[in-house]
Design a protein around this motif. Structure first.
Motif: not given
Length: 266
Positions: A29-37, A7-14
């Motif tokens: 608004n949500s986003a897909l995250v690909l993460r590596s460390i 969840n990005t913490g801000s609306p996609l729209r409102r």
């Protein structure tokens, strides 16, 4: 490596309307995250590639782990901050250079800069006064010299990679390049060591793709920075992005489609 939704913490729209009609609408608004460390010595670098619903793609890196420190004595406070009874957190920088091979709707792309210029026009409601009207300017950056932005130079408001095709309104399809964070000066250019990280002179450089230039640096440059194994250079046409950023704070490169998504580097 992991993949998750965030969840990005801000609306996609409102929108809330109380003009003529009363209504409210919004969408999370949500986003897909690909993460590596990657763990290098005392640092753990968290690498994120974030894919947003509007088509924007964000590349982001953050540093965690434990700090680099040394024994505090003498004039040590000129070179860092005290973090313990006898411990100095030493000042240093982490500069990261991304290489982005970006093809938008084919390989015949151009780099375009959009900015604003102001023109004076008579105010229709007050003819004795002038107003400044913003006007859109477009410039094709068709050489590597034009497409190289020095660290402390001004950049156009919008830079985008344009495809050799247009949408139904006649605008070129493309991705906007947005760099969110910058480091300070990497090294004085008069220093012989600076040649090992000469890519640090630029916030962004766009070059033609060359198979003989797979990287802008080498791990061996740290062993002999006075005679670097790989040294960055600029010459030729346009095709590849070399944005630079710094993970002292979260840093981001965002690429978003024009009239839509973008690429963002942090």
């Amino acid at each position: 490596m992991c993949i998750f939704e965030q969840n990005t913490g801000s609306p996609l729209r409102r929108h809330y309307s109380n003009l003529q009609s009363l209504y409210y609408g919004g969408l999370t608004n949500s986003a897909l995250v690909l993460r590596s460390i990657a763990t290098l010595g005392n640092y753990d670098y968290v690498w994120d590639f974030v894919f947003y619903q509007n088509g924007a793609i964000e590349a982001k890196v953050q540093a965690t782990g434990y700090m680099t420190s040394s024994f505090l004595y003498g004039d040590g406070l000129d070179y860092g901050n005290r973090v313990g009874d006898h411990t100095l957190g030493t000042v240093h920088t982490h500069s990261i250079n991304y290489k982005v091979d970006l093809d938008v709707g084919g390989m015949t792309n151009t780099l375009v800069a959009h900015d604003m210029a102001f023109e004076s026009v008579q105010a229709p409601w007050s003819p004795e006064h002038q107003i400044q009207r913003p006007r859109l300017t477009k410039t094709v950056l068709d050489t590597e010299d034009k497409a190289a932005f020095r660290l402390h130079s001004n950049m156009p408001r919008y830079i985008y990679f344009a495809a050799n095709s247009k949408n139904k309104w006649g605008h070129q399809r493309g991705y906007r390049i947005q760099i969110v964070s910058f480091t300070g000066e990497h090294l004085p250019e008069a220093s012989l060591m600076e040649r090992a990280i000469s890519w640090g002179r630029y916030k962004l450089a766009v070059t033609k793709r060359k198979e003989e230039e797979p990287t802008s640096s080498s791990i061996y440059n740290q062993n002999d920075p006075w005679t670097p194994t790989v040294r960055g250079s600029l010459a030729g046409g346009i095709r590849r992005l070399w944005p630079r950023c710094c993970p002292q704070t979260p840093v981001t490169l965002l690429v978003c489609p024009v009239c839509g998504p973008k690429w963002m580097f942090s």
